[in-house]
Design an enzyme around this catalytic site. Sequence first.
Site, PDB file in Angstrom:
ATOM      1  N   HIS A   1      42.025  35.467 -23.983  1.00  0.00           N
ATOM      2  CA  HIS A   1      41.242  36.644 -23.560  1.00  0.00           C
ATOM      3  C   HIS A   1      39.784  36.402 -23.948  1.00  0.00           C
ATOM      4  O   HIS A   1      39.425  36.479 -25.118  1.00  0.00           O
ATOM      5  CB  HIS A   1      41.753  37.911 -24.256  1.00  0.00           C
ATOM      6  CG  HIS A   1      41.045  39.158 -23.844  1.00  0.00           C
ATOM      7  ND1 HIS A   1      41.730  40.326 -23.577  1.00  0.00           N
ATOM      8  CD2 HIS A   1      39.740  39.454 -23.653  1.00  0.00           C
ATOM      9  CE1 HIS A   1      40.869  41.274 -23.247  1.00  0.00           C
ATOM     10  NE2 HIS A   1      39.648  40.766 -23.293  1.00  0.00           N
TER      11      HIS A   1
ATOM     12  N   HIS B   1      35.437  36.735 -22.352  1.00  0.00           N
ATOM     13  CA  HIS B   1      34.469  37.098 -21.318  1.00  0.00           C
ATOM     14  C   HIS B   1      33.405  36.015 -21.301  1.00  0.00           C
ATOM     15  O   HIS B   1      32.716  35.820 -22.306  1.00  0.00           O
ATOM     16  CB  HIS B   1      33.834  38.453 -21.637  1.00  0.00           C
ATOM     17  CG  HIS B   1      34.859  39.546 -21.740  1.00  0.00           C
ATOM     18  ND1 HIS B   1      35.211  40.338 -20.673  1.00  0.00           N
ATOM     19  CD2 HIS B   1      35.637  39.948 -22.776  1.00  0.00           C
ATOM     20  CE1 HIS B   1      36.162  41.200 -21.048  1.00  0.00           C
ATOM     21  NE2 HIS B   1      36.434  40.980 -22.325  1.00  0.00           N
ATOM     22  N   VAL B   2      33.291  35.316 -20.187  1.00  0.00           N
ATOM     23  CA  VAL B   2      32.273  34.251 -20.119  1.00  0.00           C
ATOM     24  C   VAL B   2      31.125  34.623 -19.189  1.00  0.00           C
ATOM     25  O   VAL B   2      30.236  33.808 -18.945  1.00  0.00           O
ATOM     26  CB  VAL B   2      32.882  32.877 -19.784  1.00  0.00           C
ATOM     27  CG1 VAL B   2      33.858  32.441 -20.871  1.00  0.00           C
ATOM     28  CG2 VAL B   2      33.535  32.864 -18.426  1.00  0.00           C
ATOM     29  N   ARG B   3      31.160  35.862 -18.688  1.00  0.00           N
ATOM     30  CA  ARG B   3      30.007  36.456 -18.004  1.00  0.00           C
ATOM     31  C   ARG B   3      29.654  35.790 -16.676  1.00  0.00           C
ATOM     32  O   ARG B   3      30.385  34.970 -16.156  1.00  0.00           O
ATOM     33  CB  ARG B   3      28.787  36.471 -18.950  1.00  0.00           C
ATOM     34  CG  ARG B   3      29.042  37.206 -20.268  1.00  0.00           C
ATOM     35  CD  ARG B   3      29.607  38.576 -20.072  1.00  0.00           C
ATOM     36  NE  ARG B   3      29.683  39.340 -21.309  1.00  0.00           N
ATOM     37  CZ  ARG B   3      30.508  40.376 -21.473  1.00  0.00           C
ATOM     38  NH1 ARG B   3      31.350  40.746 -20.525  1.00  0.00           N
ATOM     39  NH2 ARG B   3      30.508  41.038 -22.600  1.00  0.00           N
TER      40      ARG B   3
ATOM     41  N   ASN C   1      36.073  41.110 -15.492  1.00  0.00           N
ATOM     42  CA  ASN C   1      35.210  42.304 -15.401  1.00  0.00           C
ATOM     43  C   ASN C   1      33.736  41.962 -15.234  1.00  0.00           C
ATOM     44  O   ASN C   1      32.863  42.476 -15.922  1.00  0.00           O
ATOM     45  CB  ASN C   1      35.424  43.242 -16.604  1.00  0.00           C
ATOM     46  CG  ASN C   1      34.978  42.626 -17.916  1.00  0.00           C
ATOM     47  OD1 ASN C   1      35.015  41.409 -18.084  1.00  0.00           O
ATOM     48  ND2 ASN C   1      34.546  43.465 -18.849  1.00  0.00           N
TER      49      ASN C   1
ATOM     50  N   LYS D   1      44.513  41.676 -14.607  1.00  0.00           N
ATOM     51  CA  LYS D   1      44.046  42.491 -15.732  1.00  0.00           C
ATOM     52  C   LYS D   1      43.818  43.922 -15.262  1.00  0.00           C
ATOM     53  O   LYS D   1      43.093  44.145 -14.293  1.00  0.00           O
ATOM     54  CB  LYS D   1      42.741  41.904 -16.283  1.00  0.00           C
ATOM     55  CG  LYS D   1      42.042  42.735 -17.347  1.00  0.00           C
ATOM     56  CD  LYS D   1      42.815  42.753 -18.665  1.00  0.00           C
ATOM     57  CE  LYS D   1      42.181  43.693 -19.680  1.00  0.00           C
ATOM     58  NZ  LYS D   1      41.093  43.091 -20.430  1.00  0.00           N
TER      59      LYS D   1
ATOM     60  N   HIS E   1      44.318  46.483 -20.651  1.00  0.00           N
ATOM     61  CA  HIS E   1      43.411  47.133 -21.584  1.00  0.00           C
ATOM     62  C   HIS E   1      44.109  48.447 -21.921  1.00  0.00           C
ATOM     63  O   HIS E   1      44.087  49.389 -21.132  1.00  0.00           O
ATOM     64  CB  HIS E   1      42.024  47.365 -20.979  1.00  0.00           C
ATOM     65  CG  HIS E   1      41.078  47.945 -21.978  1.00  0.00           C
ATOM     66  ND1 HIS E   1      40.019  47.247 -22.508  1.00  0.00           N
ATOM     67  CD2 HIS E   1      41.082  49.151 -22.613  1.00  0.00           C
ATOM     68  CE1 HIS E   1      39.396  48.004 -23.402  1.00  0.00           C
ATOM     69  NE2 HIS E   1      40.025  49.163 -23.483  1.00  0.00           N
TER      70      HIS E   1
ATOM     71  N   HIS F   1      44.185  42.911 -27.100  1.00  0.00           N
ATOM     72  CA  HIS F   1      43.386  43.337 -28.256  1.00  0.00           C
ATOM     73  C   HIS F   1      43.941  44.585 -28.947  1.00  0.00           C
ATOM     74  O   HIS F   1      43.283  45.613 -29.014  1.00  0.00           O
ATOM     75  CB  HIS F   1      41.910  43.516 -27.893  1.00  0.00           C
ATOM     76  CG  HIS F   1      41.628  44.233 -26.587  1.00  0.00           C
ATOM     77  ND1 HIS F   1      42.170  45.449 -26.262  1.00  0.00           N
ATOM     78  CD2 HIS F   1      40.843  43.874 -25.534  1.00  0.00           C
ATOM     79  CE1 HIS F   1      41.729  45.810 -25.070  1.00  0.00           C
ATOM     80  NE2 HIS F   1      40.934  44.871 -24.608  1.00  0.00           N
TER      81      HIS F   1
ATOM     82  N   ASP G   1      38.766  38.049 -27.193  1.00  0.00           N
ATOM     83  CA  ASP G   1      37.937  39.085 -26.560  1.00  0.00           C
ATOM     84  C   ASP G   1      36.460  38.856 -26.888  1.00  0.00           C
ATOM     85  O   ASP G   1      35.687  39.810 -27.007  1.00  0.00           O
ATOM     86  CB  ASP G   1      38.376  40.497 -26.965  1.00  0.00           C
ATOM     87  CG  ASP G   1      37.827  41.563 -26.021  1.00  0.00           C
ATOM     88  OD1 ASP G   1      37.320  41.202 -24.946  1.00  0.00           O
ATOM     89  OD2 ASP G   1      37.895  42.757 -26.375  1.00  0.00           O
TER      90      ASP G   1
ATOM     91  N   HIS H   1      26.857  39.913 -25.303  1.00  0.00           N
ATOM     92  CA  HIS H   1      25.851  40.700 -24.582  1.00  0.00           C
ATOM     93  C   HIS H   1      24.516  40.288 -25.176  1.00  0.00           C
ATOM     94  O   HIS H   1      24.434  39.988 -26.379  1.00  0.00           O
ATOM     95  CB  HIS H   1      26.032  42.200 -24.827  1.00  0.00           C
ATOM     96  CG  HIS H   1      27.275  42.792 -24.226  1.00  0.00           C
ATOM     97  ND1 HIS H   1      27.347  43.231 -22.925  1.00  0.00           N
ATOM     98  CD2 HIS H   1      28.507  43.026 -24.763  1.00  0.00           C
ATOM     99  CE1 HIS H   1      28.548  43.722 -22.676  1.00  0.00           C
ATOM    100  NE2 HIS H   1      29.287  43.602 -23.771  1.00  0.00           N
TER     101      HIS H   1
ATOM    102  N   ALA I   1      29.494  47.565 -25.506  1.00  0.00           N
ATOM    103  CA  ALA I   1      30.650  47.236 -26.352  1.00  0.00           C
ATOM    104  C   ALA I   1      30.976  45.763 -26.213  1.00  0.00           C
ATOM    105  O   ALA I   1      31.005  45.235 -25.105  1.00  0.00           O
ATOM    106  CB  ALA I   1      31.855  48.082 -25.938  1.00  0.00           C
TER     107      ALA I   1
HETATM  108  O1  DOR Z   1      34.295  45.468 -26.385  1.00  0.00           O
HETATM  109  C1  DOR Z   1      34.632  45.086 -25.275  1.00  0.00           C
HETATM  110  N1  DOR Z   1      33.796  44.357 -24.516  1.00  0.00           N
HETATM  111  N2  DOR Z   1      35.844  45.404 -24.828  1.00  0.00           N
HETATM  112  C2  DOR Z   1      36.212  45.151 -23.566  1.00  0.00           C
HETATM  113  O2  DOR Z   1      37.309  45.506 -23.194  1.00  0.00           O
HETATM  114  C3  DOR Z   1      35.256  44.515 -22.615  1.00  0.00           C
HETATM  115  C4  DOR Z   1      34.246  43.738 -23.325  1.00  0.00           C
HETATM  116  C5  DOR Z   1      33.065  43.330 -22.463  1.00  0.00           C
HETATM  117  O3  DOR Z   1      33.262  42.922 -21.325  1.00  0.00           O
HETATM  118  O4  DOR Z   1      31.946  43.400 -22.943  1.00  0.00           O
HETATM  119 ZN    ZN Z   2      37.998  41.977 -23.172  1.00  0.00          ZN
END
Ligand code: DOR
Ligand code: ZN
Length: 335
Positions: free
Chosen positions: A13, A15-17, A40, A94, A131, A167, A240, A244, A256
């Site tokens: 899990h 996030h590589v943006r 996402n 997801k 989620h 998570h 996870d 950012h 978040a």
């Molecule tokens: O804290 C989080 N950030 N929880 C998530 O489910 C998504 C993630 C994000 O994409 O920044």
């Molecule tokens: Zn996530």
Amino acid sequence: MNRLEIRRPDDFHAHVRQGPLLAQAVPMSNDFGRVLVMPNTVPHVLTAADAKAYREAIVDAGASFEPLMTISIAPSTTPEIVREASVHGVVAGKLYPDGVTTNSEGGVRDLADLEPVFRAMEECGLVLCLHGETPGVFVLDREAAFVETTLPWLVTSFPGLRIVLEHVTTAQAVDAVRAGPAHVGATITVHHLAITLDDVIGDRLEPHNFCKPVAKRPDDRAALVDAATSGDPAFFLGTDSAPHLQEAKECSGGAAGVFTAPLALAVLAEIFEARGALDRLEGFTSVHGADFYGLSPSEETVELVRHAWDVPASIDGLVPFRAGRTLGWQIVRDS
Ligand code: DOR
Ligand code: ZN
């Protein structure tokens, strides 16, 4: 013990943006052999074609890991989309309930509408990643609401569907996964093993520890550490890691997400060592998740050494978890 060699870990899990952040985020996950890539982005990864394009962008951005692709299970998802994705190597769908986290606006509201989609996933062997928070509920109770209502409905309605509760943050979720069938697993992040809500808002506001689901109580964290270090194959690593830009975290309405990828294994070694469970680290990072997804554990290895090092305050504008702290274990990298 001053060094530790384990099978190369997988991150189930992360996030590589996208856009400019992609090139920064992707190499940060290169300690891992495989990374399950969350969908996402804006817009979400919705189809086999989206997943293919995203996979190519990730490889071009310098991934030394194998990207395991997901699609987002959205109100617009159809059984045909699921089947097409499965044929093209997508391994999981997801599900983001509407509005629960970063870029989840317009997400799923009524899961019953998606019954044919879940059936198709069951038939194709696509894993359902959840989620697990119910929108509209008080923030600390969102996971509990999901675990009490939505999760049991999914497990009983679709008995052949492999499900990962992503998570997990509560003792209640850990208990539910323990009590569930073998095809229901859970990922645990590094940060939820390390922090509680006190580390987010207990003293001064710490935006770099703010994530969804938010970290909970000390007894919840203890239950997560128990689960991760227990050797129970239902629990495996999904960092996870969610980078950012610093300015998007340090502002009103801050995003978040906790950025853990480059130090995840070092922090985990500390947590497992404190439990006297270093011998179980490999199961959690490199075996249980692969088994759950029907993959072979890596034949490659990584080495961790006992060596004090300072986590940088920032990595190219991204503030990592534990920034400015000294960690006692370090992963050995070639370069
Ligand atoms: O804290 C989080 N950030 N929880 C998530 O489910 C998504 C993630 C994000 O994409 O920044
Ligand atoms: Zn996530």
